[in-house]
Scaffold this motif. Structure first.
Motif, PDB file in Angstrom:
ATOM      1  N   TRP A 104      46.645  44.733  29.144  1.00  0.00           N
ATOM      2  CA  TRP A 104      45.429  44.016  29.503  1.00  0.00           C
ATOM      3  C   TRP A 104      44.239  44.953  29.343  1.00  0.00           C
ATOM      4  O   TRP A 104      44.344  46.157  29.530  1.00  0.00           O
ATOM      5  CB  TRP A 104      45.481  43.436  30.914  1.00  0.00           C
ATOM      6  CG  TRP A 104      45.683  44.423  32.030  1.00  0.00           C
ATOM      7  CD1 TRP A 104      44.786  45.317  32.528  1.00  0.00           C
ATOM      8  CD2 TRP A 104      46.875  44.589  32.804  1.00  0.00           C
ATOM      9  NE1 TRP A 104      45.320  46.034  33.557  1.00  0.00           N
ATOM     10  CE2 TRP A 104      46.609  45.604  33.759  1.00  0.00           C
ATOM     11  CE3 TRP A 104      48.126  43.975  32.802  1.00  0.00           C
ATOM     12  CZ2 TRP A 104      47.554  46.012  34.682  1.00  0.00           C
ATOM     13  CZ3 TRP A 104      49.068  44.394  33.732  1.00  0.00           C
ATOM     14  CH2 TRP A 104      48.779  45.393  34.645  1.00  0.00           C
ATOM     15  N   GLU A 106      39.816  45.427  30.061  1.00  0.00           N
ATOM     16  CA  GLU A 106      38.766  45.032  30.989  1.00  0.00           C
ATOM     17  C   GLU A 106      37.938  43.892  30.407  1.00  0.00           C
ATOM     18  O   GLU A 106      37.650  43.854  29.201  1.00  0.00           O
ATOM     19  CB  GLU A 106      37.858  46.228  31.296  1.00  0.00           C
ATOM     20  CG  GLU A 106      38.507  47.292  32.153  1.00  0.00           C
ATOM     21  CD  GLU A 106      38.855  46.782  33.540  1.00  0.00           C
ATOM     22  OE1 GLU A 106      38.049  46.015  34.114  1.00  0.00           O
ATOM     23  OE2 GLU A 106      39.940  47.144  34.059  1.00  0.00           O
ATOM     24  N   GLY A 113      40.273  38.636  35.540  1.00  0.00           N
ATOM     25  CA  GLY A 113      41.064  39.626  34.833  1.00  0.00           C
ATOM     26  C   GLY A 113      41.891  39.040  33.708  1.00  0.00           C
ATOM     27  O   GLY A 113      42.262  37.867  33.723  1.00  0.00           O
ATOM     28  N   LYS A 115      45.326  38.533  31.569  1.00  0.00           N
ATOM     29  CA  LYS A 115      46.689  38.333  32.055  1.00  0.00           C
ATOM     30  C   LYS A 115      47.660  38.214  30.880  1.00  0.00           C
ATOM     31  O   LYS A 115      47.968  37.109  30.433  1.00  0.00           O
ATOM     32  CB  LYS A 115      46.765  37.076  32.929  1.00  0.00           C
ATOM     33  CG  LYS A 115      45.879  37.120  34.160  1.00  0.00           C
ATOM     34  CD  LYS A 115      45.907  35.806  34.939  1.00  0.00           C
ATOM     35  CE  LYS A 115      47.243  35.550  35.580  1.00  0.00           C
ATOM     36  NZ  LYS A 115      47.213  34.370  36.474  1.00  0.00           N
ATOM     37  N   HIS A 134      49.391  41.335  35.685  1.00  0.00           N
ATOM     38  CA  HIS A 134      47.945  41.567  35.581  1.00  0.00           C
ATOM     39  C   HIS A 134      47.453  42.341  36.793  1.00  0.00           C
ATOM     40  O   HIS A 134      48.144  42.480  37.800  1.00  0.00           O
ATOM     41  CB  HIS A 134      47.190  40.242  35.450  1.00  0.00           C
ATOM     42  CG  HIS A 134      47.281  39.342  36.646  1.00  0.00           C
ATOM     43  ND1 HIS A 134      46.171  38.860  37.285  1.00  0.00           N
ATOM     44  CD2 HIS A 134      48.333  38.855  37.323  1.00  0.00           C
ATOM     45  CE1 HIS A 134      46.547  38.096  38.304  1.00  0.00           C
ATOM     46  NE2 HIS A 134      47.851  38.072  38.337  1.00  0.00           N
ATOM     47  N   ASP A 135      46.236  42.826  36.670  1.00  0.00           N
ATOM     48  CA  ASP A 135      45.613  43.614  37.729  1.00  0.00           C
ATOM     49  C   ASP A 135      44.655  42.752  38.551  1.00  0.00           C
ATOM     50  O   ASP A 135      44.824  42.627  39.760  1.00  0.00           O
ATOM     51  CB  ASP A 135      44.860  44.796  37.112  1.00  0.00           C
ATOM     52  CG  ASP A 135      44.286  45.734  38.155  1.00  0.00           C
ATOM     53  OD1 ASP A 135      45.016  46.616  38.625  1.00  0.00           O
ATOM     54  OD2 ASP A 135      43.098  45.572  38.519  1.00  0.00           O
ATOM     55  N   LYS A 136      43.680  42.152  37.898  1.00  0.00           N
ATOM     56  CA  LYS A 136      42.670  41.379  38.613  1.00  0.00           C
ATOM     57  C   LYS A 136      43.015  39.896  38.623  1.00  0.00           C
ATOM     58  O   LYS A 136      43.672  39.384  37.722  1.00  0.00           O
ATOM     59  CB  LYS A 136      41.298  41.592  37.969  1.00  0.00           C
ATOM     60  CG  LYS A 136      40.810  43.022  38.069  1.00  0.00           C
ATOM     61  CD  LYS A 136      39.459  43.191  37.392  1.00  0.00           C
ATOM     62  CE  LYS A 136      38.984  44.648  37.484  1.00  0.00           C
ATOM     63  NZ  LYS A 136      37.689  44.846  36.787  1.00  0.00           N
ATOM     64  N   PRO A 144      42.195  42.301  43.966  1.00  0.00           N
ATOM     65  CA  PRO A 144      43.085  42.510  42.820  1.00  0.00           C
ATOM     66  C   PRO A 144      44.514  42.082  43.143  1.00  0.00           C
ATOM     67  O   PRO A 144      45.003  42.358  44.242  1.00  0.00           O
ATOM     68  CB  PRO A 144      43.000  44.027  42.587  1.00  0.00           C
ATOM     69  CG  PRO A 144      41.695  44.431  43.175  1.00  0.00           C
ATOM     70  CD  PRO A 144      41.488  43.536  44.364  1.00  0.00           C
ATOM     71  N   ARG A 146      47.433  42.789  41.133  1.00  0.00           N
ATOM     72  CA  ARG A 146      48.305  43.925  40.848  1.00  0.00           C
ATOM     73  C   ARG A 146      49.782  43.567  41.010  1.00  0.00           C
ATOM     74  O   ARG A 146      50.496  44.137  41.823  1.00  0.00           O
ATOM     75  CB  ARG A 146      47.946  45.107  41.758  1.00  0.00           C
ATOM     76  CG  ARG A 146      46.541  45.635  41.542  1.00  0.00           C
ATOM     77  CD  ARG A 146      46.137  46.608  42.628  1.00  0.00           C
ATOM     78  NE  ARG A 146      44.827  47.184  42.384  1.00  0.00           N
ATOM     79  CZ  ARG A 146      44.031  47.636  43.358  1.00  0.00           C
ATOM     80  NH1 ARG A 146      44.435  47.585  44.607  1.00  0.00           N
ATOM     81  NH2 ARG A 146      42.861  48.139  43.061  1.00  0.00           N
ATOM     82  N   HIS A 147      50.239  42.631  40.200  1.00  0.00           N
ATOM     83  CA  HIS A 147      51.641  42.222  40.299  1.00  0.00           C
ATOM     84  C   HIS A 147      52.147  41.655  38.975  1.00  0.00           C
ATOM     85  O   HIS A 147      51.380  41.368  38.067  1.00  0.00           O
ATOM     86  CB  HIS A 147      51.828  41.204  41.430  1.00  0.00           C
ATOM     87  CG  HIS A 147      51.116  39.901  41.220  1.00  0.00           C
ATOM     88  ND1 HIS A 147      50.746  39.069  42.242  1.00  0.00           N
ATOM     89  CD2 HIS A 147      50.704  39.253  40.099  1.00  0.00           C
ATOM     90  CE1 HIS A 147      50.155  37.995  41.784  1.00  0.00           C
ATOM     91  NE2 HIS A 147      50.130  38.077  40.477  1.00  0.00           N
ATOM     92  N   GLY A 168      52.226  49.480  42.527  1.00  0.00           N
ATOM     93  CA  GLY A 168      51.208  50.423  42.976  1.00  0.00           C
ATOM     94  C   GLY A 168      51.458  51.050  44.330  1.00  0.00           C
ATOM     95  O   GLY A 168      50.727  51.950  44.740  1.00  0.00           O
ATOM     96  N   TYR A 219      44.563  47.147  48.499  1.00  0.00           N
ATOM     97  CA  TYR A 219      45.912  46.589  48.635  1.00  0.00           C
ATOM     98  C   TYR A 219      46.058  45.915  49.999  1.00  0.00           C
ATOM     99  O   TYR A 219      45.495  46.394  50.991  1.00  0.00           O
ATOM    100  CB  TYR A 219      46.972  47.674  48.501  1.00  0.00           C
ATOM    101  CG  TYR A 219      47.167  48.200  47.106  1.00  0.00           C
ATOM    102  CD1 TYR A 219      48.081  47.596  46.235  1.00  0.00           C
ATOM    103  CD2 TYR A 219      46.441  49.296  46.652  1.00  0.00           C
ATOM    104  CE1 TYR A 219      48.261  48.086  44.950  1.00  0.00           C
ATOM    105  CE2 TYR A 219      46.621  49.791  45.363  1.00  0.00           C
ATOM    106  CZ  TYR A 219      47.529  49.177  44.521  1.00  0.00           C
ATOM    107  OH  TYR A 219      47.710  49.653  43.246  1.00  0.00           O
TER     108      TYR A 219
END
Length: 330
Positions: A104, A106, A113, A115, A134-136, A144, A146-147, A168, A219
């Motif tokens: 991904w 920015e 975000g 994906k 994805h992050d965002k 975020p 983050r999964h 993370g 987080y």
């Protein structure tokens, strides 16, 4: 039929440029496919026609533009991708055996975000299942994500997350969304090492987008997102042999998730049961029950039964007529 061409050539004495739409006879379709002239994503062809063409000429022509939404590359029917390596999966060496890489990038601020996903489509070209990392979040107002997640069509045509694995942190908090979980014909195990709790928790959920429930890195603080209310556990009493240890407890928690009391305690070795106290005073007995003294005796009458409690070491009850009596030893 009309086709869009992706190479320059002469057709029936007329120059044809890249991107032109050309009307051809269906008998000529195979010839155009053999020469890799067709832009399948914008041509007047049914998906089955495209796959059929690719199957017949796959020795010469192994891929084409995908007719699915947003295009892409489509391989011939039944063709396989064979990836192989003798590299290792070692962090210090750069994870050299990662043969498929999805990245991904920015996006502009406030637009959510990117994906990357692997998606499964049905025969009508509709997305049904996706594996997404994805992050965002899509919504830039959310924290975020983050999964990596599994997303499925939940009946609306839109893909929604039903299970996710965050990254993370040293502990992965696997979660489901709008999903049920069934163990069919197997067992559900909750295990841990000797001297540690083996626990199931019943919690109240709070928002994981609320800043008060996030750590400085954004987080979720899961002990705040999911606040304990009840716990069922084989406790941390050490197993020292002779069937001792790992005793069963029902634990209650306050509104902030702090432990209140052990409502029910059961010893594995003796079969003893304690109510509202741990450790319970069993007096050296086995298969006996201990009832802790009442915190407040009842002041109103029960309906459809009686109330039973211990007070000053004696067993009492109150019936529906208001009679309060001490149970005497025969």
């Amino acid at each position: 039929m009309n086709i869009k061409v992706k190479s320059q050539f002469i057709y029936k004495g007329t120059p044809v440029k890249i991107g032109d739409i050309v009307q051809i006879d269906s008998k000529e379709l195979q010839k155009f496919a053999d020469k890799d002239l067709i832009d399948y994503s914008a041509s007047d062809l049914h998906e089955n026609d495209v796959i059929g063409l690719m199957t017949r000429v796959k020795k010469k022509f192994a891929y084409a533009d995908s007719p699915l939404p947003n295009g892409g590359v489509m391989f011939g029917r039944g063709q396989r991708i064979h990836l192989w390596t003798d590299d290792t999966w070692v962090f210090q060496e750069g994870h050299r055996s990662d043969l498929i890489r999805l990245q991904w990038l920015e996006r502009p601020a406030g637009t959510g975000g990117a994906k990357p996903a692997i998606t499964w489509y049905d025969s009508k070209g509709l997305a049904k299942v996706a594996l997404v990392a994805h992050d965002k979040a899509n919504n830039p107002a959310f924290r975020p994500h983050r999964h990596i997640s599994i997303e499925v069509d939940t009946g609306t045509g839109e893909l929604n997350t039903v299970m996710e694995w965050p990254y993370g942190k040293s502990r992965c908090e696997i979660q489901t969304q709008q999903s049920n979980f069934t163990v069919n014909g197997g067992v559900l195990r909750v295990s841990n090492e000797n001297g540690a709790n083996k626990e199931m928790l019943f919690c109240r959920s709070y928002s994981s987008n609320d800043p008060v429930n996030l750590d400085p890195d954004g987080y979720p603080i899961y002990e705040q997102v999911y606040k304990k209310r009840w716990g069922l556990r084989a406790n941390s009493t050490n197993e020292a042999g002779g069937n001792s240890g790992s005793d069963l407890e029902f634990v209650t928690y306050d509104d902030n998730g702090g432990a209140l009391s052990t409502a029910l305690f059961m010893e594995r070795k003796t079969g003893n049961i304690g109510l509202w106290q741990k450790p319970a005073s069993f007096g050296g007995g086995q298969r006996v029950m201990f009832i802790r003294d009442v915190a407040a005796a009842p002041t109103t009458n029960p309906t459809g039964g009686l109330l039973l409690w211990a007070e000053a070491g004696t067993l009492k009850y109150r019936d529906s007529a208001g009679n309060v009596k001490t149970i005497q030893v025969a």
